[in-house]
Design a protein around this motif. Structure first.
Motif, PDB file in Angstrom:
ATOM      1  N   HIS A   4       5.769  14.453 -64.903  1.00  0.00           N
ATOM      2  CA  HIS A   4       4.350  15.648 -65.023  1.00  0.00           C
ATOM      3  C   HIS A   4       4.773  16.444 -66.649  1.00  0.00           C
ATOM      4  N   LEU A  19       0.130  17.738 -57.232  1.00  0.00           N
ATOM      5  CA  LEU A  19       0.980  17.650 -56.439  1.00  0.00           C
ATOM      6  C   LEU A  19      -0.323  16.397 -55.593  1.00  0.00           C
ATOM      7  N   GLN A  23       3.894  16.300 -51.917  1.00  0.00           N
ATOM      8  CA  GLN A  23       4.749  16.517 -52.649  1.00  0.00           C
ATOM      9  C   GLN A  23       4.208  17.855 -52.269  1.00  0.00           C
ATOM     10  N   LEU A  24       2.513  17.989 -51.635  1.00  0.00           N
ATOM     11  CA  LEU A  24       1.569  19.515 -52.073  1.00  0.00           C
ATOM     12  C   LEU A  24       2.487  19.610 -50.055  1.00  0.00           C
ATOM     13  N   GLU A  27       6.129  21.227 -50.769  1.00  0.00           N
ATOM     14  CA  GLU A  27       6.382  22.236 -51.384  1.00  0.00           C
ATOM     15  C   GLU A  27       5.800  23.393 -50.661  1.00  0.00           C
TER      16      GLU A  27
END
Length: 92
Positions: A4, A19, A23-24, A27
């Motif tokens: 990113h 994301l 990944q989301l 997190e």
């Protein structure tokens, strides 16, 4: 910056919309795991940043999953009936 660039960064991390689903979820799991300690022991600025990031991540999750399963026990009506032994977990 890894995969990113700086335009995708907010004060608290990569923009939630950038994301991928895995990944989301990672997190979200992390921020929920650290929530209690942040509330109890972090500075006001850290708590404010935590609140903002949590809102971003949760908002993105809800945007992607508007029709997610809702457990009957997690509704107002279901909460009233929860004493009857009904699970708060959605059934598949």
């Amino acid at each position: 910056m890894n995969e990113h660039d700086e335009r995708d960064m907010t004060m608290t991390g990569v923009d939630a919309s950038r994301l991928d689903d895995q990944q989301l979820m990672k997190e979200l799991e992390t921020i929920h795991r650290t929530r209690h300690d942040t509330l109890l022991y972090a500075s006001n600025d850290a708590l404010r940043a935590h609140n903002e990031r949590m809102a971003q991540l949760e908002g993105e999750f809800l945007r992607r999953h508007p029709h997610r399963p809702v457990a009957a026990g997690r509704t107002r009506e279901g909460a009233r009936e929860r004493g009857s032994g009904e699970s708060a977990t959605p059934r598949s």
